[in-house]
Design an enzyme around this catalytic site. Sequence first.
Site, PDB file in Angstrom:
ATOM      1  N   ASP A 103       6.702  -5.851 -27.966  1.00  5.58           N
ATOM      2  CA  ASP A 103       5.651  -5.137 -28.706  1.00  5.58           C
ATOM      3  C   ASP A 103       4.706  -6.196 -29.274  1.00  5.58           C
ATOM      4  OD1 ASP A 103       4.232  -3.561 -30.780  1.00  5.58           O
ATOM      5  OD2 ASP A 103       5.753  -2.045 -30.355  1.00  5.58           O
TER       6      ASP A 103
ATOM      7  N   SER B 252       1.425  12.662 -21.749  1.00  4.31           N
ATOM      8  CA  SER B 252       1.081  13.555 -22.855  1.00  4.31           C
ATOM      9  C   SER B 252       0.640  14.911 -22.315  1.00  4.31           C
ATOM     10  CB  SER B 252      -0.086  12.924 -23.625  1.00  4.31           C
ATOM     11  OG  SER B 252      -0.652  13.857 -24.509  1.00  4.31           O
TER      12      SER B 252
ATOM     13  N   TYR C 120      -8.747   8.378 -24.032  1.00  6.53           N
ATOM     14  CA  TYR C 120      -7.289   8.309 -24.189  1.00  6.53           C
ATOM     15  C   TYR C 120      -6.604   9.227 -23.171  1.00  6.53           C
ATOM     16  CZ  TYR C 120      -2.663   9.525 -25.920  1.00  6.53           C
ATOM     17  OH  TYR C 120      -1.304   9.786 -25.992  1.00  6.53           O
TER      18      TYR C 120
ATOM     19  N   LYS D 205      -3.995   8.463 -19.673  1.00  8.14           N
ATOM     20  CA  LYS D 205      -2.698   9.075 -19.335  1.00  8.14           C
ATOM     21  C   LYS D 205      -2.783   9.715 -17.942  1.00  8.14           C
ATOM     22  CE  LYS D 205      -0.589   7.984 -23.103  1.00  8.14           C
ATOM     23  NZ  LYS D 205       0.341   6.849 -23.040  1.00  8.14           N
TER      24      LYS D 205
ATOM     25  N   LEU E 125      -1.722  16.275 -37.619  1.00  5.90           N
ATOM     26  CA  LEU E 125      -1.445  17.207 -38.709  1.00  5.90           C
ATOM     27  C   LEU E 125      -0.299  16.770 -39.637  1.00  5.90           C
ATOM     28  CD1 LEU E 125      -2.007  19.943 -40.041  1.00  5.90           C
ATOM     29  CD2 LEU E 125      -0.400  20.968 -38.404  1.00  5.90           C
TER      30      LEU E 125
ATOM     31  N   GLY F 279     -13.242  19.635 -29.481  1.00  5.25           N
ATOM     32  CA  GLY F 279     -12.256  19.230 -28.470  1.00  5.25           C
ATOM     33  C   GLY F 279     -10.903  19.908 -28.628  1.00  5.25           C
ATOM     34  N   ASP F 280     -10.672  20.619 -29.767  1.00  4.61           N
ATOM     35  CA  ASP F 280      -9.370  21.268 -29.979  1.00  4.61           C
ATOM     36  C   ASP F 280      -9.240  22.556 -29.172  1.00  4.61           C
ATOM     37  OD1 ASP F 280      -8.246  19.454 -31.667  1.00  4.61           O
ATOM     38  OD2 ASP F 280      -8.440  20.660 -33.494  1.00  4.61           O
TER      39      ASP F 280
HETATM   40  P1  NAD Z   1       2.787   3.913 -31.685  1.00  2.11           P
HETATM   41  O1  NAD Z   1       1.408   3.387 -31.818  1.00  2.11           O
HETATM   42  O2  NAD Z   1       3.600   4.125 -32.914  1.00  2.11           O
HETATM   43  O3  NAD Z   1       3.630   2.970 -30.699  1.00  2.11           O
HETATM   44  C1  NAD Z   1       3.041   2.262 -29.639  1.00  2.11           C
HETATM   45  C2  NAD Z   1       3.501   0.810 -29.741  1.00  2.11           C
HETATM   46  O4  NAD Z   1       2.947   0.059 -28.669  1.00  2.11           O
HETATM   47  C3  NAD Z   1       3.040   0.142 -31.041  1.00  2.11           C
HETATM   48  O5  NAD Z   1       4.170  -0.470 -31.658  1.00  2.11           O
HETATM   49  C4  NAD Z   1       2.021  -0.912 -30.592  1.00  2.11           C
HETATM   50  O6  NAD Z   1       2.046  -2.048 -31.407  1.00  2.11           O
HETATM   51  C5  NAD Z   1       2.488  -1.192 -29.160  1.00  2.11           C
HETATM   52  N1  NAD Z   1       1.464  -1.651 -28.213  1.00  2.11           N
HETATM   53  C6  NAD Z   1       0.277  -1.065 -27.923  1.00  2.11           C
HETATM   54  N2  NAD Z   1      -0.345  -1.765 -26.945  1.00  2.11           N
HETATM   55  C7  NAD Z   1       0.468  -2.792 -26.607  1.00  2.11           C
HETATM   56  C8  NAD Z   1       0.394  -3.837 -25.651  1.00  2.11           C
HETATM   57  N3  NAD Z   1      -0.661  -3.974 -24.841  1.00  2.11           N
HETATM   58  N4  NAD Z   1       1.432  -4.705 -25.558  1.00  2.11           N
HETATM   59  C9  NAD Z   1       2.510  -4.594 -26.380  1.00  2.11           C
HETATM   60  N5  NAD Z   1       2.640  -3.619 -27.295  1.00  2.11           N
HETATM   61  C10 NAD Z   1       1.621  -2.732 -27.400  1.00  2.11           C
HETATM   62  O7  NAD Z   1       2.706   5.264 -30.837  1.00  2.11           O
HETATM   63  P2  NAD Z   1       3.820   6.354 -30.519  1.00  2.11           P
HETATM   64  O8  NAD Z   1       3.444   7.589 -31.232  1.00  2.11           O
HETATM   65  O9  NAD Z   1       5.173   5.790 -30.699  1.00  2.11           O
HETATM   66  O10 NAD Z   1       3.520   6.598 -28.978  1.00  2.11           O
HETATM   67  C11 NAD Z   1       4.214   5.939 -27.948  1.00  2.11           C
HETATM   68  C12 NAD Z   1       3.625   6.344 -26.623  1.00  2.11           C
HETATM   69  O11 NAD Z   1       3.689   7.758 -26.475  1.00  2.11           O
HETATM   70  C13 NAD Z   1       2.143   5.961 -26.444  1.00  2.11           C
HETATM   71  O12 NAD Z   1       1.941   5.565 -25.112  1.00  2.11           O
HETATM   72  C14 NAD Z   1       1.431   7.270 -26.730  1.00  2.11           C
HETATM   73  O13 NAD Z   1       0.191   7.337 -26.089  1.00  2.11           O
HETATM   74  C15 NAD Z   1       2.400   8.273 -26.163  1.00  2.11           C
HETATM   75  N6  NAD Z   1       2.251   9.617 -26.759  1.00  2.11           N
HETATM   76  C16 NAD Z   1       2.331   9.761 -28.120  1.00  2.11           C
HETATM   77  C17 NAD Z   1       2.158  11.014 -28.686  1.00  2.11           C
HETATM   78  C18 NAD Z   1       2.216  11.196 -30.189  1.00  2.11           C
HETATM   79  O14 NAD Z   1       1.797  12.235 -30.675  1.00  2.11           O
HETATM   80  N7  NAD Z   1       2.754  10.255 -30.960  1.00  2.11           N
HETATM   81  C19 NAD Z   1       1.921  12.128 -27.873  1.00  2.11           C
HETATM   82  C20 NAD Z   1       1.859  11.957 -26.493  1.00  2.11           C
HETATM   83  C21 NAD Z   1       2.031  10.685 -25.948  1.00  2.11           C
HETATM   84  C1  UD1 Z   2      -3.966  15.544 -30.753  1.00  2.00           C
HETATM   85  C2  UD1 Z   2      -4.879  14.957 -29.690  1.00  2.00           C
HETATM   86  C3  UD1 Z   2      -4.120  14.876 -28.377  1.00  2.00           C
HETATM   87  C4  UD1 Z   2      -2.826  14.086 -28.552  1.00  2.00           C
HETATM   88  C5  UD1 Z   2      -1.998  14.749 -29.660  1.00  2.00           C
HETATM   89  C6  UD1 Z   2      -0.709  14.040 -29.950  1.00  2.00           C
HETATM   90  C7  UD1 Z   2      -7.176  15.611 -30.333  1.00  2.00           C
HETATM   91  C8  UD1 Z   2      -8.354  16.460 -29.984  1.00  2.00           C
HETATM   92  N1  UD1 Z   2      -6.068  15.790 -29.566  1.00  2.00           N
HETATM   93  O1  UD1 Z   2      -3.593  16.817 -30.346  1.00  2.00           O
HETATM   94  O2  UD1 Z   2      -4.904  14.247 -27.392  1.00  2.00           O
HETATM   95  O3  UD1 Z   2      -2.086  14.065 -27.353  1.00  2.00           O
HETATM   96  O4  UD1 Z   2      -2.781  14.778 -30.871  1.00  2.00           O
HETATM   97  O5  UD1 Z   2      -0.945  12.790 -30.515  1.00  2.00           O
HETATM   98  O6  UD1 Z   2      -7.211  14.804 -31.240  1.00  2.00           O
HETATM   99  N2  UD1 Z   2      -5.167  19.964 -37.668  1.00  2.00           N
HETATM  100  C9  UD1 Z   2      -5.743  20.366 -38.856  1.00  2.00           C
HETATM  101  N3  UD1 Z   2      -6.028  19.409 -39.794  1.00  2.00           N
HETATM  102  C10 UD1 Z   2      -5.755  18.092 -39.628  1.00  2.00           C
HETATM  103  C11 UD1 Z   2      -5.149  17.680 -38.399  1.00  2.00           C
HETATM  104  C12 UD1 Z   2      -4.884  18.637 -37.443  1.00  2.00           C
HETATM  105  O7  UD1 Z   2      -6.000  21.557 -39.047  1.00  2.00           O
HETATM  106  O8  UD1 Z   2      -6.054  17.272 -40.508  1.00  2.00           O
HETATM  107  C13 UD1 Z   2      -4.835  20.986 -36.647  1.00  2.00           C
HETATM  108  C14 UD1 Z   2      -5.520  20.791 -35.309  1.00  2.00           C
HETATM  109  O9  UD1 Z   2      -6.751  21.452 -35.284  1.00  2.00           O
HETATM  110  C15 UD1 Z   2      -4.481  21.409 -34.359  1.00  2.00           C
HETATM  111  C16 UD1 Z   2      -3.144  21.102 -35.026  1.00  2.00           C
HETATM  112  O10 UD1 Z   2      -3.444  20.867 -36.395  1.00  2.00           O
HETATM  113  O11 UD1 Z   2      -4.634  22.801 -34.281  1.00  2.00           O
HETATM  114  C17 UD1 Z   2      -2.439  19.871 -34.460  1.00  2.00           C
HETATM  115  O12 UD1 Z   2      -3.341  18.773 -34.482  1.00  2.00           O
HETATM  116  P1  UD1 Z   2      -2.888  17.294 -34.073  1.00  2.00           P
HETATM  117  O13 UD1 Z   2      -1.663  16.922 -34.819  1.00  2.00           O
HETATM  118  O14 UD1 Z   2      -4.066  16.396 -34.201  1.00  2.00           O
HETATM  119  O15 UD1 Z   2      -2.457  17.437 -32.535  1.00  2.00           O
HETATM  120  P2  UD1 Z   2      -3.288  18.022 -31.283  1.00  2.00           P
HETATM  121  O16 UD1 Z   2      -4.556  18.612 -31.691  1.00  2.00           O
HETATM  122  O17 UD1 Z   2      -2.355  18.894 -30.529  1.00  2.00           O
END
Ligand code: NAD
Ligand code: UD1
Length: 338
Positions: free
Chosen positions: A31, A124, A149, A153, A200, A294-295
């Site tokens: 990381d 995602s 983003y 993916k 959220l 975008g939501d």
């Molecule tokens: P996070 O940011 O907490 O973890 C990602 C980690 O990757 C971090 O520790 C960061 O320091 C490290 N990192 C980023 N770029 C790097 C690089 N080039 N080399 C080495 N380390 C690097 O995020 P997370 O929520 O744990 O998400 C993990 C994965 O899941 C990501 O790929 C994210 O896009 C994907 N994902 C997350 C969500 C979500 O809602 N959290 C939803 C869908 C997909």
């Molecule tokens: C968002 C990202 C999506 C990503 C996902 C997980 C956008 C447009 N989409 O999705 O690409 O994969 O997070 O990381 O950003 N909400 C509120 N108030 C807030 C925050 C959120 O009302 O302050 C609402 C949103 O409108 C939504 C729900 O809560 O209806 C969930 O939001 P969020 O947690 O950001 O996730 P996603 O919108 O599903």
Amino acid sequence: MNVLVTGGAGYIGSHTCVELLESGYGVVVIDNLCNSNPKSLDRVRELTGKDFKFYEGDVRDGELLRKIFAENEIGCVIHFAGLKAVGESVAQPWRYYDNNLNSTLVLTKVMEEVGMKNLIFSSSATVYSGDNEMPLRETSKTGSCTNPYGWTKYMTEQILSGMAVADKEWGIVLLRYFNPIGAHISGRIGEDPRGIPNNLMPYITQVAVGRREKLSVFGDDYDTPDGTGVRDYIHVVDLAKGHVAAVKYVAAHSGCEVFNLGTGCGYSVLDMVRTFQEVNEVPVPYQIVDRRPGDLATCYADPAKSAEVLGWKAEKSLADMCRDSWRWQSQNPKGFGE
Ligand code: NAD
Ligand code: UD1
């Protein structure tokens, strides 16, 4: 077997390290800490009573990856490392394409060189097109992403599935996460976003702990039961267990398979606020504001394929998710940064 976990210091990565270690796997983490704190790894050690190696560096650094593969016998890679903030990706598209695409390209090149071709990738639900019927199946339409983003993916899925067609030795699993929330039940590790949270649940917990004044609910005029957006929230520990199931699956299968990791249940923003307040007995003031561009109104998974093929199913309830998110936040008001 040792699993190389890229991005293992992050939110989902650290929880997955715990589940891997508790299932008897060895773990090696790389990381660059661009969005995480190494304290998360100390806490993984503390929770599991097990030690593991951590390489601080970038997944785009091929020499470092070669060194890691030379120094450790790796049987599978879980590739979490990536940038994940949607708004930031719109402002800094090059940085997102460079980080998220080049990390996968360099990683898979080195994996090919060393002949280790088992890979699990963090995709995602954002790859699904906005015009699908619910629930989303793995066969639902993808593409037409609304931000860089999401495109990273989508493109990574294309790259990896093409590689598995060309070379039958690859075993690749693409995991499409829905909305991960919650934290380890100990309250020792959890989500620690930098700056103002976009998502959220971290926003709700920061309001509850007094770091923010009130939650803005983005729109109450959607075509949903209470007018607010509906999502498939999944406990991060259930999600982490889905990765352990995927590690077992890739050890036995070649090709490229995609799986939804969701619960199949949709909850609205107001359901979330209500459940959080009830379970934790703490107020979450909110106001209704305009929709966020975008939501979507509604997004939830059909998790049947993961149940049938991976033998994995989410088990924790929304109350568990709200309780565990709050335990983490209230025990660590400043995240790992104190
Ligand atoms: P996070 O940011 O907490 O973890 C990602 C980690 O990757 C971090 O520790 C960061 O320091 C490290 N990192 C980023 N770029 C790097 C690089 N080039 N080399 C080495 N380390 C690097 O995020 P997370 O929520 O744990 O998400 C993990 C994965 O899941 C990501 O790929 C994210 O896009 C994907 N994902 C997350 C969500 C979500 O809602 N959290 C939803 C869908 C997909
Ligand atoms: C968002 C990202 C999506 C990503 C996902 C997980 C956008 C447009 N989409 O999705 O690409 O994969 O997070 O990381 O950003 N909400 C509120 N108030 C807030 C925050 C959120 O009302 O302050 C609402 C949103 O409108 C939504 C729900 O809560 O209806 C969930 O939001 P969020 O947690 O950001 O996730 P996603 O919108 O599903």
